[in-house]
Design an enzyme around this catalytic site. Structure first.
Site, PDB file in Angstrom:
ATOM      1  N   LYS A 167       0.822  -1.204   0.000  1.00  0.00           N
ATOM      2  CA  LYS A 167       0.000   0.000   0.000  1.00  0.00           C
ATOM      3  C   LYS A 167       0.858   1.256   0.000  1.00  0.00           C
ATOM      4  O   LYS A 167       1.931   1.284   0.620  1.00  0.00           O
ATOM      5  CB  LYS A 167      -0.908   0.014   1.233  1.00  0.00           C
ATOM      6  CG  LYS A 167      -1.683  -1.263   1.459  1.00  0.00           C
ATOM      7  CD  LYS A 167      -2.468  -1.231   2.755  1.00  0.00           C
ATOM      8  CE  LYS A 167      -2.952  -2.616   3.149  1.00  0.00           C
ATOM      9  NZ  LYS A 167      -1.858  -3.466   3.676  1.00  0.00           N
TER      10      LYS A 167
ATOM     11  N   HIS B  49      -3.596   3.789   0.853  1.00  0.00           N
ATOM     12  CA  HIS B  49      -3.816   3.318   2.218  1.00  0.00           C
ATOM     13  C   HIS B  49      -4.972   4.036   2.933  1.00  0.00           C
ATOM     14  O   HIS B  49      -5.734   3.408   3.674  1.00  0.00           O
ATOM     15  CB  HIS B  49      -2.526   3.469   3.034  1.00  0.00           C
ATOM     16  CG  HIS B  49      -2.395   2.459   4.125  1.00  0.00           C
ATOM     17  ND1 HIS B  49      -1.197   1.919   4.520  1.00  0.00           N
ATOM     18  CD2 HIS B  49      -3.318   1.872   4.923  1.00  0.00           C
ATOM     19  CE1 HIS B  49      -1.390   1.061   5.501  1.00  0.00           C
ATOM     20  NE2 HIS B  49      -2.673   1.013   5.769  1.00  0.00           N
TER      21      HIS B  49
END
Length: 282
Positions: free
Chosen positions: A76, A112
């Protein structure tokens, strides 16, 4: 034998429905933990730049002897508030993650957090479109995105996220969001699928179902996720629990079990445990 079923993402990529998460696993321990998971039969590994363990994860992948084609690796982008996130910054961060993992591609790359107060996730997503087109990420998606954030992407991009990874467990079941995902072809992935700490796993509704099936409380909750179609990534550094969390395909919850677990989110214990994506900007 690996019994984990795969779901087909909206671009045709196959993703194991149960994987191994390494949040809060120090880099020095990640190689051993991921190695144990791969030996146990996991083939999906979920890490992130902010976890600080991409190097250890990559070492375990390289040492495992498992063919790369059998692995599904997620990482991420940590779109933190101290960084201006334009195209070049996103591509550099992606290259950095690939380098630490020792891979030439990942199977899934996620934003994220939406950080809506910064108003930059659409620009970041444009760079993700480029990464997806390059093939260096087999699929791209998001994490912690709310319905409003997904609506914004839909209005400004033709590329639908393959996955939205969110906090999801029986105490916070996210019915509205899961329904939206289903309507748009977005896979729902649960982080902290067992909650955090022992509260969820000690609830009578969970322990009674576990006793009924001769299973652990964690296995019951993971089975709840799987039967709802969620992708799950439980985390542990204890070898016995790593193996136990994978052993959830030899039983099924019945309608009564499922209803009892579904009801937990509406009860007094039901709540979000992690940060609220509308406010998170750390």
């Amino acid at each position: 034998m690996n019994q984990v079923p795969a779901i087909r993402l909206n671009n045709g990529t196959l993703m194991p429905q149960l994987g191994f998460g390494v949040w809060q696993v120090p880099d020095a321990e990640a190689e051993h933990a991921v190695g144990t998971a791969l030996e146990a039969g996991y083939r999906s590994i979920d890490t992130a730049a902010i976890y600080g363990n991409e190097r250890g994860t990559g070492k375990a992948l390289a040492a495992s002897g498992v063919d790369r084609a059998e692995l599904f690796v997620t990482t991420k982008l940590w779109n933190g508030p101290k960084q201006k996130w334009g195209r070049d910054e996103v591509l550099r961060a992606f290259d950095d993650s690939l380098g630490k993992l020792g891979l030439d591609h990942v199977d899934l790359y996620l934003i994220h957090w939406p950080r809506p107060m910064r108003d930059d996730f659409v620009a970041i997503w444009k760079a993700f479109e480029e990464i997806a087109e390059s093939g260096r990420a087999q699929a791209v998606g998001v994490s912690n995105f709310r319905p409003a954030d997904l609506d914004r992407l839909a209005a400004e991009s033709a590329l639908v996220p393959a996955v939205n990874q969110v906090e999801l467990h029986p105490l916070f079941p996210q019915e509205e969001l899961r329904a939206l995902h289903a309507s748009r072809g977005i896979a729902t992935e649960a982080w902290s699928p067992l909650g955090q700490g022992k509260e969820l796993l000690a609830l009578p509704a969970v322990t009674e179902i576990a006793a009924k099936h001769g299973r652990s409380a964690a296995q019951v909750v993971l089975r709840w996720h799987l039967q709802h179609g969620n992708v799950v990534i439980p985390k542990s550094v204890t070898p016995s629990r790593i193996r136990e969390n994978l052993d959830v395909f030899g039983f099924e919850l019945d309608a009564e079990d499922t209803a009892a677990l579904d009801a937990l989110g509406a009860g007094p214990a039901g709540r979000r445990i992690g940060p609220d994506p509308a406010e998170f900007d750390v």
